[in-house]
Scaffold this motif. Structure first.
Motif, PDB file in Angstrom:
ATOM      1  N   GLY A 134       0.817  -1.202   0.000  1.00 26.14           N
ATOM      2  CA  GLY A 134       0.000   0.000   0.000  1.00 26.14           C
ATOM      3  C   GLY A 134       0.856   1.260   0.000  1.00 26.14           C
ATOM      4  N   CYS A 135       2.196   1.077   0.180  1.00 27.61           N
ATOM      5  CA  CYS A 135       3.076   2.249   0.321  1.00 27.61           C
ATOM      6  C   CYS A 135       3.256   3.014  -0.990  1.00 27.61           C
ATOM      7  CB  CYS A 135       4.441   1.851   0.844  1.00 27.61           C
ATOM      8  SG  CYS A 135       4.601   0.167   1.419  1.00 27.61           S
ATOM      9  N   VAL A 136       3.345   2.309  -2.117  1.00 31.59           N
ATOM     10  CA  VAL A 136       3.662   3.026  -3.350  1.00 31.59           C
ATOM     11  C   VAL A 136       2.505   3.043  -4.346  1.00 31.59           C
ATOM     12  CG1 VAL A 136       6.104   2.473  -3.092  1.00 31.59           C
ATOM     13  CG2 VAL A 136       4.694   1.058  -4.580  1.00 31.59           C
ATOM     14  N   GLU A 137       1.394   2.460  -3.985  1.00 26.70           N
ATOM     15  CA  GLU A 137       0.273   2.385  -4.927  1.00 26.70           C
ATOM     16  C   GLU A 137      -0.160   3.754  -5.444  1.00 26.70           C
ATOM     17  OE1 GLU A 137       0.700  -0.004  -2.856  1.00 26.70           O
ATOM     18  OE2 GLU A 137       0.157  -1.822  -3.930  1.00 26.70           O
ATOM     19  N   GLY A 138      -0.125   4.730  -4.551  1.00 24.87           N
ATOM     20  CA  GLY A 138      -0.538   6.074  -4.958  1.00 24.87           C
ATOM     21  C   GLY A 138       0.340   6.618  -6.069  1.00 24.87           C
TER      22      GLY A 138
END
Lengths: 103, 267
Positions: free
Chosen positions: A53-57
């Motif tokens: 979920g850390c780099v999904e954005g």
């Protein structure tokens, strides 16, 4: 891939433009292994994941650029990355993500 | 790469093993090559020599279910980085004994991406009402059913029937197969007694040691759902080369194994 395939199929029947992001290299304690995938539509829908979920954005933003330009991109995320403070992996891993338009 | 998605999707849907190679840096970024087990190919990475090299590597990786990015140098040009991904059919789980624990086990295994097969000789146990979504439901004597199923390294066998009459003949078939995992329900005492019977039937200690029994890792599981989780946890550990009986410490490096049961890494 198999897990997000039904979603991708559904999107295609709806005429969505789809970008596919794939972890093609992973080192350190990266949360998702090589092969992990995130599909993104031009309209902003998402399926799957490439990290915890850390780099999904960040991948989401790049994926939309890829859809706009049609040019695939290879992007590295992790603590060695200049953007570590913004989109780094908290676990200290490094991942290379290939983002392409699904044709 | 026009039409590649379609072709890949069709191969996955047909459970046809296939490797997909994509140039991710250097060379013709985005170019793709599909390689099938029989050597059949489709597409190109933009360079005939590169196609040859990558196709050979892809076949070897497909056989092991591996996926990774490799670098290829040709002449003085910038090396091409090629990501090769193996797509294998889903792992299969054969559950012998359509008992209560089999219900959550089949359900959770499917959630993990397994192709599930439930076998029981008793037709009132192996019903669609109890297993509405199992991929296959077989009413037959377990040893006969197992003899007819392909039991390779991509198949895990879980025996839950707890009854020597059903279980022993099925275990004998399982032990003669190349199944990836064999586990049998039962206490330490019944496991020891079963091993004794198998020894008497001519199986070696080494063969018998393939059986995980009592099945599952010790998480204090009580309900059928908890037991199903302890069984699946054990199967995952075994597939990754960990021995849960030794506190989860690896005895050997994790085998090159598809990361999830869906026959692919991660996704």
């Amino acid at each position: 891939m198999r897990d997000i395939l039904p979603t991708i199929e559904q999107w295609r029947t709806e005429g969505e433009e789809i970008a596919l992001a794939t972890v093609v290299r992973a080192s350190g304690s990266s949360p998702r292994p090589v092969g992990a995938k995130l599909a993104v539509t031009a309209s902003g829908r998402m399926a799957g994941s490439v990290s915890g979920g850390c780099v999904e954005g960040a991948v989401f933003e790049t994926a939309r650029e890829v859809l706009a330009s049609g040019q695939p991109r290879l992007v590295r995320y992790g603590i060695s990355d200049e953007m570590a403070w913004d989109v780094g992996l908290s676990c200290g891993g490094v991942i290379d993500v290939f983002i392409e338009k699904l044709l | 790469m026009a039409g590649f998605y379609q072709e890949l999707r069709d191969a996955i849907a047909a459970d046809t093993p296939v490797a997909l190679a994509t140039v991710v840096a250097g060379g013709q970024v985005g170019a793709k090559l599909l390689v099938y087990e029989d050597g059949r190919r489709s597409g190109s990475l933009g360079d005939a020599a590169l196609d040859e090299q990558v196709a050979a590597d892809a076949l070897a990786m497909l056989a092991e279910g591996r996926s990774e990015t490799r670098t290829y140098q040709s002449g003085d040009e910038t090396p091409a980085e090629v990501y090769i991904e193996s797509y294998l059919p889903p792992r299969r789980m054969v559950i012998v004994g359509a008992v209560h624990t089999a219900i959550p086990l089949e359900k959770f295994a499917r959630e993990l991406g397994y192709y599930t097969i439930v076998v029981d000789a008793r037709e009132f146990f192996a019903t669609r009402e109890r297993f509405p979504d199992a991929h296959e439901l077989i009413v037959a004597w377990p040893d006969e059913a197992l003899s007819r199923l392909p039991l390779g390294p991509q198949t895990d066998i879980v025996l839950l029937s707890h009854d020597p009459k059903f279980e022993d003949p099925a275990l004998e078939v399982a032990l003669r197969s190349r199944a990836g995992y064999i586990g049998a329900m039962g206490s330490k005492k019944t496991s020891a007694e079963r091993n004794e019977r198998l020894r008497a039937a001519g199986f070696t200690d080494e063969q018998i040691a393939r059986i995980h029994g009592p099945i599952g890792i010790d998480i204090g599981a009580r309900s059928p759902e908890e037991i199903a989780i302890s069984i699946l946890a054990e199967i995952i550990a075994v597939r990754r080369g960990r021995d849960p009986r030794r506190g989860g410490r690896g005895l050997r490096p994790a085998k090159a194994d598809p990361v999830d049961a869906a026959g692919e890494r991660g996704a």
